[in-house]
Design a protein around this motif. Structure first.
Motif, short mmCIF file in Angstrom:
data_model
loop_
_atom_site.label_atom_id
_atom_site.label_comp_id
_atom_site.label_asym_id
_atom_site.label_seq_id
_atom_site.Cartn_x
_atom_site.Cartn_y
_atom_site.Cartn_z
N LEU A 121 -22.03 -73.16 7.50
CA LEU A 121 -22.84 -73.60 8.66
C LEU A 121 -24.35 -73.55 8.42
O LEU A 121 -25.12 -73.82 9.34
N HIS A 122 -24.75 -73.23 7.20
CA HIS A 122 -26.20 -73.31 6.93
C HIS A 122 -26.44 -73.49 5.43
O HIS A 122 -26.26 -72.57 4.65
N VAL A 123 -26.87 -74.69 5.08
CA VAL A 123 -27.09 -74.99 3.66
C VAL A 123 -28.14 -76.09 3.55
O VAL A 123 -28.18 -77.02 4.36
N HIS A 124 -29.03 -75.96 2.55
CA HIS A 124 -30.11 -76.93 2.33
C HIS A 124 -29.77 -77.76 1.09
O HIS A 124 -29.99 -77.31 -0.05
N ALA A 125 -29.30 -78.98 1.31
CA ALA A 125 -28.89 -79.82 0.17
C ALA A 125 -30.04 -80.09 -0.82
O ALA A 125 -29.81 -80.05 -2.04
N THR A 137 -31.60 -74.87 13.37
CA THR A 137 -32.91 -74.39 12.94
C THR A 137 -32.75 -72.99 12.37
O THR A 137 -31.62 -72.51 12.19
N HIS A 138 -33.87 -72.35 12.02
CA HIS A 138 -33.85 -70.95 11.61
C HIS A 138 -34.38 -70.11 12.77
O HIS A 138 -35.43 -70.44 13.33
N LEU A 139 -33.67 -69.05 13.13
CA LEU A 139 -34.07 -68.21 14.27
C LEU A 139 -34.31 -66.77 13.84
O LEU A 139 -33.47 -66.20 13.12
N ALA A 186 -29.79 -70.28 12.13
CA ALA A 186 -29.58 -69.53 10.90
C ALA A 186 -30.29 -68.18 10.95
O ALA A 186 -31.41 -68.08 11.44
N HIS A 187 -29.59 -67.19 10.45
CA HIS A 187 -30.09 -65.83 10.18
C HIS A 187 -30.03 -64.88 11.37
O HIS A 187 -29.28 -63.93 11.33
N PHE A 188 -30.84 -65.09 12.40
CA PHE A 188 -30.75 -64.27 13.61
C PHE A 188 -30.73 -62.77 13.26
O PHE A 188 -29.88 -62.01 13.71
N SER A 233 -24.06 -70.54 3.15
CA SER A 233 -24.49 -70.27 1.76
C SER A 233 -26.01 -70.22 1.70
O SER A 233 -26.58 -69.57 0.84
N ASP A 234 -26.67 -70.95 2.61
CA ASP A 234 -28.13 -71.09 2.60
C ASP A 234 -28.67 -71.40 1.22
O ASP A 234 -29.74 -70.90 0.84
N ILE A 235 -27.97 -72.23 0.45
CA ILE A 235 -28.58 -72.73 -0.78
C ILE A 235 -29.97 -73.23 -0.43
O ILE A 235 -30.11 -73.96 0.54
FE FE Z 1 -32.17 -71.82 5.48
#
Ligand code: FE
Ligand code: GUN
Length: 416
Positions: A63-67, A218-220, A258-260, A309-311
């Protein structure tokens, strides 16, 4: 109808696994028809896939990855968030202006996700519409269930990535128009995070979200620096999450934060109110953020937590590795901050990586009747002189598995 015979594991609920040994799972029209101890009479004669020593499990959801950060994985991991963005991440993302470069990277990225058993994903592109459109089309063509967002940034990034509010909204609207009717992979609004977005931009995205009925990622509250910057840039908002809520961004579709890691009570209340996801990205948080989400406490309050994975803040494409890592981090959290924190069980972590993450995409991530048959056969995890239970094989896969341990992948009932 097709049948699978052998050991089958999926998440029954947040805390327990459903384990079916020597059982028969039926698939009809791409969805699960049932799991039975014997072949039902009406299905006798249907083709059977024997699982043997393998275990049938649901495919994973990231649910969170940067291609566009794919080529950066495992590099510059000694930096922290702000330096890492400026020195490592923004220069790489700027290269996605070049569509040919983007195509090569995105083909490799999508192949690697599939190899790792991730068949559903919520993905950040870059600010570039053509490249991000290619990524979305590529995932959709393969039938992967997904959300892909064109990133928005109009302040505090390098000049080769910054957009004007007008351009950012115009490009985003064109992106939504092109893909809003897609079947498998759909668009999602993607303001990067509060430090790189003005209130005007976020308000404009709120209007687009309402007009097209699309959600937001988004990133929170990912670090003290990020949360403090958000408060300084948006003094009229009480917390990071309220910035998006007040813009009407949390009313139109999925909400994926993402993150929280450092939520205030207000952040948590807002996320709960909108049924939003908090995405735990264990490798990324230890590498570039150095904070650990309060997973146990948030889960116990009913927050939906999935895994990412937050690549390339994280370095493993396989989100199954993050299930193991989530258990490890929960123990560290409990050790260093015992008040209010508890460790996760493995079934809880597996739930986040499959059933909870999968719910973002519909009836996905479990094997109950009507669920999409998106599945993996994992194998090669047994011991030479001792039989592992199916749940032990699944746990071991999440710690030491590789794509070589995935014998087969199925999407809507089709082997891919
Ligand atoms: Fe991220
Ligand atoms: N915050 C803003 N951008 C990013 C990013 O690309 N990765 C992570 N992990 N955090 C971010």
């Amino acid at each position: 109808m097709q049948l699978f015979h052998g050991n089958i594991v999926y998440s029954k609920d947040r805390t327990s696994l459903a384990v079916h040994q020597d059982s028969w799972l039926g698939v009809e029209n791409g969805t699960v028809a049932g799991i039975w101890p014997r072949v039902p009479e009406q299905y006798a004669g249907a083709p059977v896939t024997e699982l043997g020593q393998g275990v049938l499990i649901p495919a994973f959801s990231d649910l969170h990855v940067h291609a566009p950060q794919y080529l950066n994985r495992g590099l510059e991991m000694d930096l922290l968030l702000q330096d890492w963005l400026e020195q490592c991440t923004f220069p790489m993302e700027a290269r996605f202006r070049d569509l040919d470069f983007a195509k090569r990277v995105y083909d490799a990225f999508v192949d690697d996700m599939v190899a790792n058993g991730t068949l559903h994903a919520c993905v950040f592109g870059s600010v570039h519409r053509p490249a991000t459109g290619y990524l979305l089309e590529r995932m959709d063509m393969l039938g992967l269930k997904g959300f892909v967002g064109k990133v928005n940034m109009d302040r505090n990034a390098s000049s080769d990535l910054l957009e004007t509010v007008e351009d950012s909204l115009k490009e985003t609207e064109a992106f939504l128009e092109a893909y809003a009717q897609n079947r498998h992979t759909k668009p999602i609004l993607t303001p990067r995070f509060a430090p790189t977005c003005t209130g005007e931009l976020i308000a404009g995205l709120g209007r687009l979200g309402k007009k097209y009925g699309v959600g937001v990622q988004t990133h929170l509250v990912e670090s003290h620096w990020e949360a403090e910057t958000a408060r300084a840039l948006f003094p009229e908002r009480s917390c990071d999450t309220e910035i998006y809520e007040r813009a009407g961004l949390m009313d139109n579709g999925p909400v994926v934060g993402a993150h929280f890691i450092f939520p205030t009570e207000a952040d948590t209340q807002i996320l709960l109110r909108h049924g939003g996801y908090a995405v735990h990205c264990p490798d990324a948080t230890v590498s570039i953020i150095a904070g650990i989400m309060e997973t146990g406490a948030l889960l116990d309050r009913g927050v939906r937590i999935a895994l990412g994975s937050d690549i390339s803040g994280g370095h493993h494409v396989g989100v199954y590795t993050q299930a193991g890592r989530a258990v490890q981090l929960s123990k560290l959290k409990q050790f260093y901050e015992p008040a209010g924190n508890r460790k996760l069980s493995f079934p809880e972590a597996f739930f986040m990586a499959t059933r909870q993450g999968g719910a973002l995409f519909g009836k996905v991530g479990a094997f109950e009747p009507g669920y999409a048959f998106d599945a993996l056969i994992i194998d090669g995890l047994h011991d030479e002189a001792r039989a592992l239970t199916p749940e032990q094989a699944v746990e071991r896969f999440c710690y030491i598995g590789t794509p070589a341990n995935i014998r087969a992948r199925y999407l809507d009932g089709e082997r891919i």
